[in-house]
Design an enzyme around this catalytic site. Structure first.
Site, PDB file in Angstrom:
ATOM      1  N   GLU A   1       1.617  -0.432  -4.886  1.00 25.00           N
ATOM      2  CA  GLU A   1       0.631   0.582  -5.274  1.00 25.00           C
ATOM      3  C   GLU A   1       1.336   1.920  -5.406  1.00 25.00           C
ATOM      4  OE1 GLU A   1      -3.107   3.231  -3.926  1.00 25.00           O
ATOM      5  OE2 GLU A   1      -1.438   2.779  -2.615  1.00 25.00           O
TER       6      GLU A   1
ATOM      7  N   ASP B   1       0.826  -1.199   0.000  1.00 29.12           N
ATOM      8  CA  ASP B   1       0.000   0.000   0.000  1.00 29.12           C
ATOM      9  C   ASP B   1       0.866   1.258   0.000  1.00 29.12           C
ATOM     10  OD1 ASP B   1      -2.736   1.216   0.458  1.00 29.12           O
ATOM     11  OD2 ASP B   1      -1.626   2.068   2.144  1.00 29.12           O
TER      12      ASP B   1
END
Ligand code: NOJ
Ligand code: CA
Length: 549
Positions: A277, A207
């Site tokens: 990401e 993330d």
């Protein structure tokens, strides 16, 4: 585009299709209106039937749920709302029995402010965990240490009156940023990686991967000379700056090299994958995260398709730019929808969503498929009192609200779409058209979006040219069409996509004759003369062509 040749030897994460599950919204098993791990287990047969190869779970760690799991208060456990570690182990074991890999979300940039590390860190300046987060003194006038902004509005710095310093939060103030320059933080977070890999997890989706290393001098970001041009989506004041110093410091590459070495140790038993990401739309810059020696992330996630203007020229330009930027041997990937973006069927329309599905599943590279896109789920209007997303609450009306694309999966036409019992309200409203748009109804309809997704997934799996073949764009098609060839050894597939609502006539005389294998309309197959190929509105076709080269 010399180095995109078909690859004979590939890993599961290259050939395979990754299916993203937003666990809160997939399937509720215990009647609280929130999806959970037993719910996912109950749907593994569906996923195997559908034909995907891996599931990626958005966070399921213990969390105060300020950001629905991206605010983690314990990295090595499961939030009771989803289940427990035993349920997780069962999920991994059963997924593997179903030939499905499991990818966990890994959230290195921040924790919840309820995480014991942060509670210790903020308790006193001399606490041994103080330096685990990014604390800084105010400027002489008491204002924040620099001009950095949180992506959900306001300063990225929050004042802590008790200890008289500011702490950094790139997102919500309840999500303080970890200090990866502290070696103990790095080691603790690498231990988290080991914990999940030891439990049999096949990969990690990292993330906010670009955020973990900031400028150590905390320099001000410069103003954005063109704040109206956003690479991705408007984020209000956040767009007023160039984010030069608050993320992506060059030191980040050494961290990911080390991270990769850790994964590689585990990969000797079975290949593991790291997906990052990162919202970088400058492709050469994005490609650096593969590593100079392909020794960083296996795949920095490519979000080009979620924001590209939906026309053939722009989409081809995107694909060609990504291909051109890839270092030799690097494997591409494409994201068409996820839990942060409006549903693809809403962005480009239901008809073009079928073309989008064919594009996603026939481009060279690993596709990620967002749950529900296979039945054409669209954004659901969320009444103001039902809004859950913290980004929408912080920046009302600006657009980044993400609840509409996170609504419960529509399984059948029973109350609450088979997502949860009729006795409980689901955590977000269900799409009003669920009685028509659901898995059961579309399973029975051989022309449905689900039938299309299923057929494309089966075809991709059975066709090396589609799964691992080379990509060559074809010139000379009408402006509204994107045409390319995928090739592996002597197998060739021509993909002809009409990205418009108008009929198109394609003349590709040098391609000879071919055989339509599938149309997005699911109503034609058979021989075709490529000197005169007719595409109906919103139609895409996969065509078998002779290998003339
Ligand atoms: C990116 C995630 O995809 C998003 O959902 C989340 O809110 C932020 N990172 C913060 O963790
Ligand atoms: Ca539940």
């Amino acid at each position: 585009m010399g180095h995109n040749a078909g690859q004979a030897q590939t890993y599961w994460w290259q050939q395979g299709v990754i299916y993203q599950i937003y666990p809160r919204s997939f399937k509720d098993s215990n009647g609280d209106g929130i999806g959970d791990l037993p719910g996912i287990i109950a749907k593994l047969d569906y996923l195997t039937w559908l034909g995907v190869d891996a599931i990626w779970l958005s966070p399921i760690y213990p969390s105060p749920m300020v950001d629905f799991g991206y605010d983690v208060s314990n990295f090595t456990d499961i939030d009771p709302v989803f289940g427990d570690l035993a349920a997780f182990d069962t999920l991994v074991a059963q997924a593997h029995q179903h030939d499905l890999k499991v990818i966990m979300d890994y959230v290195p940039n921040h924790t919840s402010d309820r995480h014991p590390w942060f509670i210790a860190s903020r308790s006193a300046r001399h606490n041994p965990k103080r330096d685990w987060y990014i604390w800084a003194d105010p400027r002489p006038d008491g204002s924040p240490p620099n001009n950095w902004l949180a992506s959900w509005g306001g300063s990225a710095w929050e004042w802590d009156a008790a200890t008289q310093q500011y702490y950094l939060h790139s997102y919500h103030k309840a999500m303080p940023d970890l200090n990866w320059r502290n070696q103990d933080v790095k080691e603790a977070m690498f231990d988290v990686v080991r914990f999940w890999l030891d439990r049999g997890v096949d990969g990690l989706r990292i993330d906010s991967a670009q955020h973990i290393m900031k400028d150590p001098q905390l320099r001000d970001n410069p103003p954005n000379p063109n704040p109206n041009v956003t690479a991705h989506k408007p984020l209000g004041d956040y767009d007023s700056q160039l984010h030069l110093y608050d993320k992506g410091h060059p030191d980040i590459h050494a961290v990911y090299r080390e991270f990769r070495q850790l994964l590689d140790i585990y990969s000797t038993s079975s290949p593991r994958v790291a997906l990052g990401e990162m919202h970088i739309y400058d492709w050469p810059l994005w490609a650096r995260y593969y590593g100079a020696q392909l020794d960083e992330l296996h795949m920095p996630l490519n979000f080009g398709l979620v924001s590209v203007p939906w026309n053939a020229g722009a989409v081809r330009h995107l694909v060609d730019s990504v291909e051109a930027a890839l270092p030799p041997g690097a494997w591409p990937n494409y994201v068409l929808g996820n839990h942060d973006e409006p549903r693809v069927a809403t962005r480009i329309g239901q008809q073009q969503a079928r073309v989008g599905m064919m594009l996603l599943l026939t481009l060279r590279g690993t596709p990620t498929l967002y749950y529900g896109d296979e039945i054409g789920m669209h954004n659901v209007d969320i009444p103001p009192l039902s809004i859950q997303d913290p980004s929408e609450k912080n920046l009302p009306g600006i657009g980044p609200g993400r609840d509409p694309e996170r609504t419960p999966m529509q399984w059948d036409d029973s109350p609450h779409a088979g997502f949860c019992s009729s006795a409980v309200e689901p955590w977000l409203p269900i799409a009003p058209d669920y009685t028509q748009v659901n898995v059961a109804a579309q399973h029975a309809d051989r022309h449905s979006m689900l039938s299309l997704a299923h057929a494309l997934l089966q075809m991709r799996r059975a066709t090396p040219a589609l799964a691992v073949g080379s990509y060559t764009p074809i010139d000379g098609a009408p402006a509204d069409c994107f045409v390319y060839v995928r090739r592996f050894e002597n197998q060739r597939r021509l993909i002809a996509l009409n990205l418009s609502g108008d009929e198109q006539q394609l003349q590709l005389p040098t391609m000879g004759s071919g055989r339509i294998l599938i149309s997005t309309h699911l109503d034609r197959e058979g021989p075709v003369d490529l000197a005169s190929l007719h595409l109906r509105s919103d139609e895409g076709c996969i065509i078998e062509v002779e290998d003339t080269l």
